[in-house]
Design an enzyme around this catalytic site. Structure first.
Site, PDB file in Angstrom:
ATOM      1  N   TYR A   1       0.831  -1.211   0.000  1.00 28.92           N
ATOM      2  CA  TYR A   1       0.000   0.000   0.000  1.00 28.92           C
ATOM      3  C   TYR A   1       0.863   1.257   0.000  1.00 28.92           C
ATOM      4  O   TYR A   1       0.603   2.210  -0.740  1.00 28.92           O
ATOM      5  CB  TYR A   1      -0.908  -0.025   1.225  1.00 28.92           C
ATOM      6  CG  TYR A   1      -1.834   1.154   1.364  1.00 28.92           C
ATOM      7  CD1 TYR A   1      -2.998   1.248   0.601  1.00 28.92           C
ATOM      8  CD2 TYR A   1      -1.568   2.178   2.274  1.00 28.92           C
ATOM      9  CE1 TYR A   1      -3.859   2.322   0.736  1.00 28.92           C
ATOM     10  CE2 TYR A   1      -2.423   3.258   2.414  1.00 28.92           C
ATOM     11  CZ  TYR A   1      -3.565   3.326   1.648  1.00 28.92           C
ATOM     12  OH  TYR A   1      -4.425   4.398   1.782  1.00 28.92           O
TER      13      TYR A   1
ATOM     14  N   LYS B   1       1.003   4.339  -2.815  1.00 30.07           N
ATOM     15  CA  LYS B   1       0.647   5.715  -2.466  1.00 30.07           C
ATOM     16  C   LYS B   1       1.815   6.680  -2.695  1.00 30.07           C
ATOM     17  O   LYS B   1       1.612   7.826  -3.104  1.00 30.07           O
ATOM     18  CB  LYS B   1       0.188   5.777  -1.008  1.00 30.07           C
ATOM     19  CG  LYS B   1      -1.211   5.220  -0.778  1.00 30.07           C
ATOM     20  CD  LYS B   1      -2.262   6.090  -1.426  1.00 30.07           C
ATOM     21  CE  LYS B   1      -3.669   5.716  -1.026  1.00 30.07           C
ATOM     22  NZ  LYS B   1      -4.690   6.592  -1.652  1.00 30.07           N
TER      23      LYS B   1
END
Length: 320
Positions: free
Chosen positions: A142, A146
């Site tokens: 993740y 990002k």
């Protein structure tokens, strides 16, 4: 002002999630006549697919985009689905950015997370430190997805002159969260656990030692800051949206506050066989305070009271 003058059509991806609902509630006191806000849900199209994303842009013709949609989850879900957390978020972000370029969107604001910062670093962390080391291994899929938003914001600006930027909130909580015990974030998971413990007269168990420290921001406060960023924040570089460092709190103290708001009177049990995750990730909000020195954040006590009341009153329909 970024949205002054002409009619603005603001497309909000992830519009029915925790942050989207915070933006919607914040808008009640901040709406402007020249703005049309469109809040998307997953039912409007799969943003992982480029053709579906193009259809959304063709339908609504946005002038501004607030990109909140993401494949998200708490510590244990991040550990379990690292590949999906990377791939699905990268695909989604890439489609949104490219459509913003193709359809000549005037401004894109994407939502990042403090989990993108390096695991081994000095504190407090600030906006200049995003890429200064690898993130914690527990959520690296993740986190890297990002981080690439920040990289691509600069690339799109350098090559095409696009006005793309990003905001970095600390841990978010509030009404309309996902209160799943297995897959949710820490506060909604604890609210659900405490609700069940009180209902069934069982132990309220906290996973881990309770010692990790976090800065939590109420979703309506974040909504107000997101609206401000869309209208006023003109830098390409990201900005941290966080409560002050003095508001940092341990997970154990959060659990105690939840127990108090839920009128749970038994002891809180610690399950130290479970992982704590990252011990701390204290964020500096000096950049935000430079722009908004007088912004008033909702206290944890008041925000948790609202959150616990919402979950109790909407138990059957709440996401869990």
């Amino acid at each position: 002002m970024a949205l002054a003058g002409d009619k603005a059509v603001i497309l909000v991806t992830g519009g029915t999630g925790l942050v989207g609902c915070g933006v919607k509630e914040a808008l009640e006191g901040m709406k402007k006549d020249n703005e049309e806000w469109i809040f998307l849900s997953s039912k409007d199209g799969n943003l992982i697919e480029m053709e579906a994303t193009k259809k959304i842009f063709e339908k609504y013709k946005p002038t501004h985009v607030l990109h909140l949609a993401a494949f998200v989850g708490g510590l244990f879900r991040n550990l379990k689905y690292k590949v999906e957390f990377y791939r699905w978020n990268v695909l989604m972000n890439d489609n949104i950015m490219e459509c913003c370029r193709l359809y000549k969107v005037r401004k894109l604001v994407s939502c990042l997370s403090t989990c993108i910062f390096p695991d081994k670093t000095t504190y407090p962390i600030d906006e200049t430190m995003v890429h200064s080391g690898p993130p914690h291994t527990s959520n690296e899929g993740y986190a890297y997805a990002k981080r690439m938003i920040d990289v691509m914001n600069r690339c799109y600006n350098d090559e095409y002159g696009c006005k793309f930027t990003s905001v970095i909130p600390t841990n978010i909580y509030g009404k309309n969260d996902n209160f799943s015990i297995e897959d949710g974030h820490v506060i909604p998971g604890l609210v659900h656990k405490c609700y069940l413990a009180k209902k069934n007269n069982t132990d309220f168990t906290l996973w881990g030692t309770g010692k990790p420290l976090r800065q939590f921001i109420y979703n309506v406060d974040l909504g107000k800051l997101m609206i401000w960023a869309l209208r006023e924040y003109d830098e390409i570089d990201p900005i941290i949206l966080s409560v002050d460092e003095s508001a940092e709190i341990s997970i154990a103290d959060v659990a105690k506050l939840i127990a108090d708001k839920m009128d749970y009177e038994k002891e809180i049990v610690l399950d130290t066989t479970k992982s704590d995750g990252q011990f701390k990730k204290t964020a500096c909000n000096k950049k935000l305070r430079k722009y908004l020195p007088d912004f008033k954040f909702t206290s944890m006590a008041d925000g948790l009271a609202e959150t616990c009341a919402y979950f109790t009153e909407n138990y059957d329909s709440a996401r869990k």
